[in-house]
Design a protein around this motif. Sequence first.
Motif, PDB file in Angstrom:
ATOM      1  N   ARG A  38       0.762  -1.732  -0.173  1.00  0.00           N
ATOM      2  CA  ARG A  38       0.041  -0.445  -0.399  1.00  0.00           C
ATOM      3  C   ARG A  38       1.196   1.151   0.151  1.00  0.00           C
ATOM      4  NH1 ARG A  38      -1.872   3.125   3.917  1.00  0.00           N
ATOM      5  NH2 ARG A  38      -4.074   4.480   3.108  1.00  0.00           N
ATOM      6  N   ALA A  42       0.882   3.663  -3.582  1.00  0.00           N
ATOM      7  CA  ALA A  42       0.841   5.436  -2.712  1.00  0.00           C
ATOM      8  C   ALA A  42       1.840   6.122  -3.259  1.00  0.00           C
ATOM      9  CB  ALA A  42       0.371   5.105  -1.533  1.00  0.00           C
ATOM     10  N   GLN A  45       0.966   6.966  -6.887  1.00  0.00           N
ATOM     11  CA  GLN A  45      -0.146   7.972  -7.306  1.00  0.00           C
ATOM     12  C   GLN A  45       0.292   9.732  -7.916  1.00  0.00           C
ATOM     13  OE1 GLN A  45      -2.609   6.332  -4.334  1.00  0.00           O
ATOM     14  NE2 GLN A  45      -4.193   7.506  -5.736  1.00  0.00           N
ATOM     15  N   HIS A  97      -0.361  11.193  -2.306  1.00  0.00           N
ATOM     16  CA  HIS A  97      -0.885  10.341  -1.735  1.00  0.00           C
ATOM     17  C   HIS A  97      -0.108  10.045  -0.442  1.00  0.00           C
ATOM     18  CE1 HIS A  97      -4.909  10.559  -3.938  1.00  0.00           C
ATOM     19  NE2 HIS A  97      -4.539  11.160  -4.661  1.00  0.00           N
TER      20      HIS A  97
END
Length: 214
Positions: A38, A42, A45, A97
């Motif tokens: 994750r 992130a 992005q 992000h």
Amino acid sequence: MELDVKNLDGKSAGKASVDEAIFGLTDIRADLLHRTVRWQLAKRQAGTHKTQERGEVSVTTKKFIRQKGSGGARHGSRNANIFVGGAVAHGPRVRSHAHDLPKKVRKLALAHALSSKVKDGSLIVLDEAKLSEAKTKELSAKFKALGVENALIIGGSDVDQNFAKAARNIPNIDVLPVAGLNVYDVMRRRQLVVTKDALEGIGARFETKAKEGK
């Protein structure tokens, strides 16, 4: 801990010693793998998605309907979000992000990712990943003999260019130098193929991280 080593022809090429703290973990922590994947995604992005807000919409600011007597609601501006051509309420804004993840967590997650491949029997160690010519057909046949179908291949500090060029036309095969080893790419492929040079690089990488953590 020792692992079997093969050559590109699928024949035995001896043994390789590896650290059990990196490749021998048995209780795989899915939570660490999830957090690290994750974190990686992130960071990728762009965060450039954007919609126009009330102050950015170019429409008339004149009150277009009388306050009372129209039989409808009372409005003062056409840039409200309920009108065509108006602003978007609570739309996305340009932002990053990315979020922080401790180095110790990332290091441990990589060890768990590598150990998970050993535990599943999905790790193949090659003596070297080199070709005399960049021929995809030849390399594809060698992969078939090795049983490699969906794999991440980790070379040494420098990836052989002939090998990389031949592999890039084969579906579901990724080739990275040892410096590019990461949890996301390890987990997204069913198999992990590492060279003996890559094993040394992985060991050195973990030693460096351990010194930095002190």
